[in-house]
Design a protein around this motif. Structure first.
Motif, short mmCIF file in Angstrom:
data_model
loop_
_atom_site.label_atom_id
_atom_site.label_comp_id
_atom_site.label_asym_id
_atom_site.label_seq_id
_atom_site.Cartn_x
_atom_site.Cartn_y
_atom_site.Cartn_z
N ALA A 121 0.76 -1.21 0.15
CA ALA A 121 -0.06 -0.03 0.13
C ALA A 121 0.98 1.41 -0.09
O ALA A 121 2.03 1.39 0.63
N GLY A 122 0.45 2.10 -0.66
CA GLY A 122 1.49 3.33 -0.80
C GLY A 122 2.62 3.51 -1.73
O GLY A 122 3.41 4.35 -1.85
N SER A 123 2.56 2.41 -2.63
CA SER A 123 3.73 2.21 -3.42
C SER A 123 3.62 3.38 -4.36
O SER A 123 2.68 4.04 -4.54
N HIS A 124 4.83 3.87 -4.78
CA HIS A 124 5.01 5.03 -5.57
C HIS A 124 4.33 4.63 -7.16
O HIS A 124 4.78 3.55 -7.29
N PRO A 125 3.37 5.26 -7.66
CA PRO A 125 2.84 4.73 -9.12
C PRO A 125 4.23 4.48 -9.85
O PRO A 125 3.90 3.79 -11.02
N MET A 126 5.09 5.24 -9.70
CA MET A 126 6.31 4.74 -10.75
C MET A 126 6.71 3.53 -10.51
O MET A 126 7.16 2.55 -11.56
N SER A 127 6.94 2.82 -9.48
CA SER A 127 7.45 1.70 -9.14
C SER A 127 6.43 0.54 -9.31
O SER A 127 6.70 -0.49 -9.85
N MET A 128 4.97 0.91 -9.02
CA MET A 128 3.97 0.07 -9.68
C MET A 128 4.00 -0.17 -11.24
O MET A 128 4.02 -1.21 -11.77
N PHE A 129 4.08 1.01 -11.97
CA PHE A 129 4.33 0.97 -13.39
C PHE A 129 5.31 0.24 -13.96
O PHE A 129 5.25 -0.53 -14.89
N ASN A 130 6.38 0.64 -13.36
CA ASN A 130 7.55 -0.08 -13.78
C ASN A 130 7.89 -1.74 -13.42
O ASN A 130 8.19 -2.62 -14.15
N ALA A 131 7.16 -2.04 -12.18
CA ALA A 131 7.00 -3.35 -11.96
C ALA A 131 6.17 -4.20 -12.97
O ALA A 131 6.44 -5.26 -13.18
N ALA A 132 5.16 -3.50 -13.23
CA ALA A 132 4.16 -4.12 -14.13
C ALA A 132 4.71 -4.28 -15.67
O ALA A 132 4.35 -5.40 -16.29
N VAL A 133 5.58 -3.33 -16.07
CA VAL A 133 6.30 -3.53 -17.33
C VAL A 133 7.26 -4.78 -17.18
O VAL A 133 7.20 -5.53 -18.01
N LEU A 134 7.89 -4.89 -16.20
CA LEU A 134 8.82 -5.84 -15.91
C LEU A 134 8.18 -7.38 -15.81
O LEU A 134 8.72 -8.35 -16.51
N ALA A 135 7.02 -7.19 -15.13
CA ALA A 135 6.54 -8.67 -14.99
C ALA A 135 5.65 -9.05 -16.19
O ALA A 135 5.52 -10.33 -16.37
N MET A 136 5.66 -8.23 -17.12
CA MET A 136 4.89 -8.70 -18.42
C MET A 136 6.14 -9.10 -19.32
O MET A 136 5.83 -9.75 -20.49
N GLN A 137 7.31 -9.27 -18.81
CA GLN A 137 8.67 -9.65 -19.72
C GLN A 137 8.31 -11.07 -20.55
O GLN A 137 9.00 -11.31 -21.62
N GLY A 138 7.44 -11.84 -19.70
CA GLY A 138 7.41 -13.35 -20.19
C GLY A 138 6.60 -13.31 -21.58
O GLY A 138 6.56 -14.33 -22.19
N GLN A 139 5.86 -12.19 -22.08
CA GLN A 139 5.31 -12.04 -23.27
C GLN A 139 6.12 -11.65 -24.42
O GLN A 139 5.89 -11.46 -25.44
#
Ligand code: NMX
Ligand code: MLT
Length: 422
Positions: A121-139
């Motif tokens: 909770a309270g994560s910086h939106p940049m770290s959420m956005f970036n983590a999401a990009v990285l998490a999609m790497q399997g594609q």
């Protein structure tokens, strides 16, 4: 995207041939010399990178494929992405089929909501956005195709990743925004284009004024050659044949720095602190004192200065003109305008500052705030959405022309001292 693929195939084959010829005939030609002060000074001003998508002229500012950014006023992100890749704006039919292809790619994985919800909770939106990009790497198409693809053809799976990411970034930014700030998700229309998806997803309703603002916002920040921290980090990462998910993520990490992309949120925070301390529309003299105090305490004035530009940033001017037309009676905008002129005056008197003018981060936060996007930590995510357009195009072009791994040499201080005869 057969039209784009065949255009790029012949473009890259010509480029590889002409670069080979240039190197055979002029490989030893000296284009720059390196001063000791530049080695200690963040390599400022050294010409050591190739970037064909755009250049930043110290006086004229951003030039995309030969067109000054002010010329691109009517363009959409799709047109600018095409321009960055090919060097030309698309014809009507090309744009039509490009948009159709992008619509098919515009989707997020089913697990994305759960993934974002699981972040602290309270994560910086940049770290959420970036983590999401990285998490999609399997594609990644590039990662899957790597071992069966000759080096000269790596641009093809890179292009697939670039198109997927370009199509997905607006959707992802909206999802991060809504998840982070507890807003109900508003699914956009499936056939909406890049900007209308982004604009209606953020505001939660259709608004043509916001769409036109966002179009300008995204286009002016879509590329800034490859020497800025974000693009350079992405370029270096891609040069090691990491796929675009890794490369974009590397770039976003750099963009999240306070004296780079986070300056947009810092500038608004500074305006709010002035209002808290001095009232909603403080007098110029009070603003001057507060800004001078900040400088005297060894802190930077966020939203001012630039590593390359030596004149006002045209990207700032474009967005300022829109704000001036729409918000000239708004107290926050009037305060920002005073801060621009007082800051410039103070930095002109600063002995070392090379560019005293407001930069693009001094206006992006202001226009977003006034348009109703009030969560200032989110602003850098939108900078990331736009700057990733250039990063994606640069990566495809770099693989297309066969750019090698980036690996400059480093020198120890003692060696530099000895070299200088000290
Ligand atoms: N406020 C106070 N001092 C400054 C500023 C500023 N806005 N800009 C530059 N300086 C200082 C700088 O820190 C350096 O100090 P020192 O000699 O003590 O090391 C000196 O002036 C010379 O710096 P420059 O050569 O003018 O600028 P440089 O190329 O090193 O840095 C920036 C460029 C953009 C990092 C710098 O101007 C800065 O920190 N600006 C404030 C933060 C900001 O707005 N960043 C966003 C930039 C645009 N973007 O989108 O990324
Ligand atoms: C950018 O748009 O990336 C910034 O202006 C920083 C830069 O170019 O150095």
């Amino acid at each position: 995207m057969d039209i784009l693929r065949s255009r790029l195939a012949s473009q890259f084959s010509d480029s590889r041939e002409s670069i080979g010829e240039l190197l055979r005939e002029n490989g030893e030609f000296v284009i720059d010399s390196v001063h000791l002060s530049q080695v200690f000074g963040g390599m400022r001003g050294i010409h050591g990178l190739v970037c064909d998508t755009s250049t930043v002229d110290p006086i004229a500012g951003l030039v995309i494929r030969g067109r000054g950014v002010k010329e691109l006023g009517a363009c959409s992100p799709e047109e600018v992405f095409w321009l960055l890749l090919t060097g030309e704006l698309p014809e009507y039919e090309e744009l039509f089929s490009f948009r159709q292809d992008l619509q098919l790619r515009r989707r997020l994985p089913d697990w994305m909501d759960g993934f974002l919800a699981a972040m602290p909770a309270g994560s910086h939106p940049m770290s959420m956005f970036n983590a999401a990009v990285l998490a999609m790497q399997g594609q990644s198409h590039f990662a899957r195709a790597y071992h069966s693809t000759p080096k000269s053809e790596l641009w093809q799976p890179a292009l697939e990743d670039a198109l997927d990411l370009f199509a997905t970034m607006p959707l992802l930014a909206v999802r991060v925004y809504r998840q982070r700030y507890g807003l109900v998700d508003k699914p956009g229309s499936a056939d909406a284009d890049y900007i209308s998806q982004l604009a209606s997803g953020l505001l939660g309703r259709e608004d043509s004024d916001f769409e036109s603002l966002l179009r300008r916002y995204i286009v002016v920040q879509s590329d800034h050659e490859n020497g800025n921290v974000c693009a350079l980090a992405a370029h270096v990462t891609g040069s090691a044949h990491a796929d675009l998910y890794y490369a974009v993520s590397a770039g976003l990490n750099g963009l999240a720095g306070h004296i780079h992309g986070l300056a947009a949120q810092d500038f608004i925070r500074f305006l709010h602190s002035l209002q808290d301390e001095l009232g909603s529309e403080p007098a110029e003299e009070s603003i001057r004192q507060a800004m001078q105090q900040r400088l005297d305490s060894g802190r930077v004035l966020p939203g001012f200065g630039h590593a390359v530009l030596r004149q006002a940033d045209p990207r700032f001017e474009i967005l300022y003109a829109i704000a001036d037309e729409r918000y000239q009676d708004n107290p926050l905008f009037r305060l920002a305008s005073r801060v621009y002129s007082v800051g410039t005056e103070l930095l002109k008197a600063h002995p070392r500052v090379k560019n005293p003018y407001p930069n693009v981060d001094a206006i992006t936060g202001v226009v977003l705030q006034l348009a109703g996007i009030e969560q200032l930590e989110f602003y850098t995510v939108l900078f990331g959405v736009s700057l990733s357009i250039g990063i994606l195009a640069q990566n495809v072009v770099s693989r297309g022309i066969g750019s090698p791994i980036v690996r400059p040499r480093s020198v120890a201080t003692a060696e530099l001292r000895a070299l200088a005869g000290g």
